[in-house]
Design an enzyme around this catalytic site. Sequence first.
Site, mmCIF file in Angstrom:
data_model
loop_
_atom_site.group_PDB
_atom_site.id
_atom_site.type_symbol
_atom_site.label_atom_id
_atom_site.label_comp_id
_atom_site.label_asym_id
_atom_site.label_seq_id
_atom_site.Cartn_x
_atom_site.Cartn_y
_atom_site.Cartn_z
ATOM 1 N N GLU B 70 0.811 -1.229 0.000
ATOM 2 C CA GLU B 70 0.000 0.000 0.000
ATOM 3 C C GLU B 70 0.839 1.271 0.000
ATOM 4 O OE1 GLU B 70 -0.667 -2.654 1.880
ATOM 5 O OE2 GLU B 70 -2.687 -3.284 1.327
ATOM 6 N N HIS B 139 -10.757 -5.311 9.621
ATOM 7 C CA HIS B 139 -11.410 -5.059 8.329
ATOM 8 C C HIS B 139 -12.781 -4.409 8.514
ATOM 9 C CE1 HIS B 139 -8.393 -7.983 7.047
ATOM 10 N NE2 HIS B 139 -8.641 -7.670 5.787
#
Lengths: 368, 337, 324
Positions: B70, B139
């Site tokens: 990322e 998440h």
Amino acid sequence: MSNANIVPITMPKWGLSMQEGKVVEWLAQEGALLKLGDQVVDIETEKIANTFEALDAGILRRIVAQPDEVLPIGALLGVLAPAEVSDAEVDEYIAEFQKNYVPPAPEEGEGSDGFQFIEAGGYKLRYSKMGDGARVIILLHGFGGDAAGWLFNQGALAANATVYALDLPGHGQSSKALNDSSVQHLAATVVAFMDALEIAKAELVGHSLGGAIALQAAVDHPNRVSALALIGSAGLGAEINAGYINGFIAAESRKEMKPLLEQLVADANLINRTLINDILQFKRIDGVGEALTAIAKGFQDGSRQTVNLRANLEGLDIPIKVIWGSKDAIIPASHASGLPAKVSVTVLDGFGHLVQLEAAAEVNKLLA
Amino acid sequence: MARKITYQQAINEAIDQEMARDENIVLMGEDVVGGSGSDGEMDAWGGVLGVTKGLYGKYGDRIMDTPISESGFVGAAVGAAASGLRPICELMFIDFMGVCFDQIFNQAAKFRYMFGGKAETPVVIRTMYGAGFRAAAQHSQCLYPLFTHIPGLKVVLPSSPYDVKGLLIQAIRDNDPVIFCEHKVLYTMEGDVPEESYTIPFGEANIVREGDDVTIVAFGRMVQQALKAATALAKEGISCEVIDPRTTSPLDEDSILESVENTGRLVVVDEASPRCGMAADISALVARKGFSSLKAPIEVVTPPHTPVPFAGKLEDLYVPNPDKIAAAVRATAGYNA
Amino acid sequence: MAQALSVEDLLDAYRTMKTIREFEDRVHVEFAKGGIPGFVHLYAGEEASATGVGMHLRDDDRLASNHRGHGHCIAKGVEVKGMMAEIYGKRTGTCRGKGGSMHIADLDTGMMGANGIVGGGPPLVCGAALAAKRKGKGGLAVAFCGDGASNQGTVFEAMNLATVWKLPVVFVFENNGYAEATDSRFSVSCKDIAQRAIGFGMPGRIVDGHDFFAVHEAFAEAAERARSGGGPSLIEHKLDRFFGHFEGDNQKYRPAGEVARLREETCCIKRFAKKVTGEHGITAQQLAAIDDEVAKLIDEAVAFAETSPEPEASDLLTDVYIKY
């Protein structure tokens, strides 16, 4: 059965998307003798709040729906009946009505909102069609408006006519990119719309800019227009509230838009959140800003109207009605003065530019 | 506006229409195509939940799979934005900001100011947030208050299909970095969405429902929960005004303050953790600038200050729901009423 | 591979190296006098690295620098007076006094910014390189990192991504032996940073960073590879810094006499001057003329910075999208 004498007052359907309405306040009390057009009850929909006016004469015998009740269209609000009908008969009628009443199922899928699209004059045009009478009426909205703005009129007129309401190019859900933004071009587009639908001749009802377009269409295509009704119309004089036009084009937020829209009506309460949101949603579509700017230039120069068709009225051999709200803050009602004698002129006292919305029953009567 | 599509389809359509309009727009992220370099099919996924499915077929190498790194690709998106492209970068879950935050808050957010107004960084970072998928603590978070804290970032929380399309097009056309937060539970929500391209300006709250008794300010998915509560409360005679700020940065302070001026009572509903979040922020705003309007203490409805739990029963207890919102509204409506 | 350097090129190279040296030496002095706020990291000693690379860069090529960025800025063509004013925090600065020494950026010249975050730049140059690749005009992007940054995850991610996307990037690691106060022999897990290139599927070279000609030649090869679509490269410049990590660094971690010895033995400018006067027909007078020109430029830059106005109070709230 005396039911034939009993007339229900039901939740009206104002506009194609209305499914339910809220009773705000009864303006008539039980026992009141109502005549056609009397104010009966205030109703609020998600789009707009308005006063329901009596469609029939009679005594308001019973108020069925209470303030704050939210009811689907067609639901029973109250009952009109002559004095000789007994209370028991009224009760029986109400019970029978409620037993048989089925709320309309919400429609889904393509065209379920009542709108259709057609290719005409190089544009994709959205329109709605109501009624199936031999008489054909086409409703033309004003600058920045759309076909849905005839919500209080189209259904009423459709009782004995085929009534089309059209989104002009650059408006509503019709194509936004304009080939030409002149009033003449827009009038030709209306005729192209008629060609596409194989409408040989129609009465044109135009509001504001739509009035100028209707009049231009009658001038340029005399064999296609059977009558004209011009409401708060452009094209009949020089004065116009250019601040409104420029402001409407520039406004980007609710805060900027609200005071502008309030200029359209005598009663500012008509302008609610959803109405403002709908206008903003339209204005935020790509190409709308350019289209509105171009169209505005087509009929005014930022201070005065540049299209004046007043002199053409005399030569038109068709019935012409001119309707105005006395408090019109966009195009002054003085433009209704001094017209040829053959023109039927009505100035409705106390209403603004959107007179067909504020005084729907009166305007519908004049157009009927 | 009869056409109904889902929130997810509205996102896809916004990206599609914008990529057709401007060839400087590229899309990058983990498996936004799916299948890169493999022997099987390309566009196998179109994003982990299929949000970008089909775009690869139309735009080819402008839709780019990335390695799972990322910092690398979020930084690349930022650098590309400072070099003439208009990247849309997908950070699959907002929780992953932990491994790339430097590129967002020290780089993207700072360029314009730190370089004396001479840099523009038109990057959109799309990211999925929120609980409700039994996806547990790493998440399911609502970390948008952290982004909201950073000057130089714009932070968007669309709550409906109509809003998500207009706000995303606005985000793509914006010349500043935008953190675009999509609630995963909303992906299947259907609503009216115009086929044409349109924008919704940042910093204008949506008054989702008008009311006179209590103002409810709700964010993202909580807008729908607040509306359910408001509908139920209307039957009890409590009229709620529901405000969806749409963007936490910029924040439409005026709409909130004007509403509280009218109602005198405020409930803030936020799915983010209670400390230093939007609920605390809006409460502070109204306490500071709307104090004289208040007739009752401000109520907030947030999850407890815990990580998001996994077990369904616990997750359901964690997320604010219409019942909890209604209880808070009743509490404030009943205070000195 | 290396194109022949003309006398003009060599004089330009000398001018750039000398400008960097004079700039840094002067900042060192002025900082000590208290005229410069904050903290500065000086590049003196490493001039051949920025200059040898910078001479290959076109205006549309992009460069991301680090906290020790003054030399990279000068080599990329950022205007010296604006830089000095920026370091002084003045309104006439490159970033209007809102960036400072660690954030000098000038996108018009392709300078994407010095960077206060070690390892912040490499992901950014991947994006710049992606933009260059999409434009298809042979542009490239270069990231300057130190031995410290060579251990950052962002740098590894960027190198991997650059190879995966076959981007026109050159990663230049300026290994000056110290990351702050920690020796690279301690902090870097392999003998040479260049070895790491293998793991990321790109060529890696070790270059004597004091040797302008070696730097220039090595970068020519990497630039050619990048511009022709061959993908990224890594170059490790072994070199030395003549000052501490930042101004005020006691440098006790360095052995006594190290800096004095390095200034004498490894000075890239002395070495360059000796070579060009010996082998390229350039005279000492030509170099002295440049020395005078540079001294004047730096004097002017300092005077400009010192006499420039502070930012206005209203500048606090400009160049940011949201004001509360």
